[in-house]
Design a protein around this motif. Structure first.
Motif: not given
Ligand code: NAD
Ligand code: FE2
Length: 400
Positions: A195, A199, A278, A292
């Motif tokens: 993740d 980002h 996302h 996630h």
């Protein structure tokens, strides 16, 4: 770049490195003596728990521990914690834990200062003023929540997880000591770490928003000249080291590199925002009950594969591939996913082909994320990405 605007909103103090936890008493003392310590439940079983709390009490701080953190952060579990913070008269919140715990601490700090329910603040820029100061210490390397202006919760009344985004939620201090991440299980390391790479890549490829002053500055500003080198540096730390941290969880250098990459990734996306991985993960996570990072990581190669048809994105990806040891981004993202155990297709996590239109429709509701997509996010574009991700179809990529 005469028209460029740029914004950074970060904790005024950041300390990184093995042993950085020695800065905790000072970082807390600046804000007062009464500390509500919001602690990840795993920490109570770790030797670091006693060491950390002893150091704080020895420094004259008064502690109350709260560690009733429920995974996925159901919104109604936070009201009681907010009331505890108020009734205790906390001066400052110390948050030590994974992204869920850090997000919980942000919302407790909010409820300690402003009236609930939290649903009043869903969205952007709705927090009316400062919240209790938060000193944030991550124990996973991924979310970057220790530096970002957002917290994510589950509200049973909503189909998807919801975010509360406000500059007032940026912690007062981020203390990143990789020692806290050493025991984290391989899947947590993998999902959180990938993740962080998402980002960095989404931040670097975000489109510029049309910002003019005066006017309300959005929380997430889109492409932002101040984070360019930060996002690239995040990718440089994560690319080679995330697979090592997953394979060899006791490798101290790998843990430090991934923790640094996650911090930098948080600094980058906390200013720019994130976009299509996302937006698509929220409905995918809700439908499949998958974490996630598993969803954002799974989507990363497919999203970038489709977006790179745009020349500007292709240029940005070339710069990113240099940060990823010269390997093209789509190829490297798919390789890293394989190396760390992220499923390769949506079919593998139980998504049916007939569910793809529903996922696309729900993703289209994430206006804040779509606003900084580098390519106009039509329903057809999202469906194209989802269909490729469903069957594992990536196009041939030339070396940068
Ligand atoms: N606020 C933000 O900027 C932001 C960004 C991305 C994701 N998020 C949110 O963060 C959450 C995910 O956070 P996460 O990936 O850090 O996982 P997490 O906080 O949900 O933790 C996962 C599990 O790992 C355990 N754990 C944490 N650290 C450990 C350690 N060092 N050793 C052993 N066990 C440990 C936790 O107790 C928990 O059981 C999601 O809710 C996501 O929506 C927030
Ligand atoms: Fe994320």
């Amino acid at each position: 770049m005469p028209d460029a605007v740029a914004t950074l909103r970060l904790p005024p103090r950041m300390h990184f490195g093995y042993g950085a936890r020695a800065q905790l008493p000072e970082a807390i003392h600046i804000h007062g003596r009464r500390v509500l310590a919001v602690l990840d439940p795993f920490l109570l079983r770790s030797p670091l728990y006693g060491e950390t709390t002893d150091a704080l009490t020895a420094a004259g701080l008064e502690l109350r521990v709260y560690s009733d953190i429920t995974p996925e952060l159901p919104v109604d579990t936070l009201d009681a914690a907010g009331a505890t913070a108020r009734e205790y008269g906390a001066d400052v919140i110390l948050a030590i834990g994974g992204g869920s715990t850090l997000d919980a601490a942000k919302l407790i700090a909010l409820l300690a200062t402003h009236d609930g329910p939290l649903s009043r603040y869903y969205g952007e820029n709705l927090v009316p003023g400062p919240v209790l100061p938060i000193v944030a210490v991550p124990t996973t390397a991924g979310t970057g929540s220790e530096v970002t202006p957002v917290a994510v919760v589950t509200d049973p009344a909503r189909e998807l997880k919801v975010g509360i985004s406000s500059p007032f939620l940026v912690p007062a201090a981020a203390i990143v000591d990789p020692e806290y991440t050493l025991g984290s299980p391989a899947t947590v390391t993998a999902y959180a770490g990938i993740d962080a790479l998402v980002h960095a890549i989404e931040s670097y490829t975000a489109r510029p928003l049309d910002i003019t002053w005066p006017g309300t500055l959005p929380v997430f500003t889109g492409r932002n000249a101040l984070i360019e080198s930060i996002a690239l540096q995040a990718a440089r730390h994560l690319g080679p080291w995330l697979p090592v941290a997953v394979r060899q969880p006791d490798d101290r250098q790998a843990r430090a590199e991934v923790a640094m990459g996650a911090l930098l990734g948080g600094m980058a996306f906390g200013s720019t925002g994130t976009h299509l991985c996302h937006a698509l993960q929220y409905p995918i996570g809700a439908l499949t009950k998958t974490p996630h990072g598993l969803g954002t990581g799974l989507m990363l190669p497919y999203v970038m594969d489709v977006l790179r048809q745009d020349n500007d994105v292709a240029e940005r990806l070339t710069a990113l591939s240099t940060a990823l040891e010269g390997i093209p981004v789509v190829t490297r993202a798919a390789e890293i996913n394989r190396e760390i155990g992220i499923p390769a297709t949506l079919a593998e996590i139980g998504v049916g082909r007939e569910q793809l239109p529903q996922i696309a429709d729900l993703a289209l509701g994430s206006a804040r994320l779509l606003a900084i997509s580098p390519v106009t996010p039509t329903r057809d574009l999202l469906l194209d990405i989802l269909q490729r991700a469903h069957t594992g179809q990536l196009t041939e990529e030339r070396t940068a």
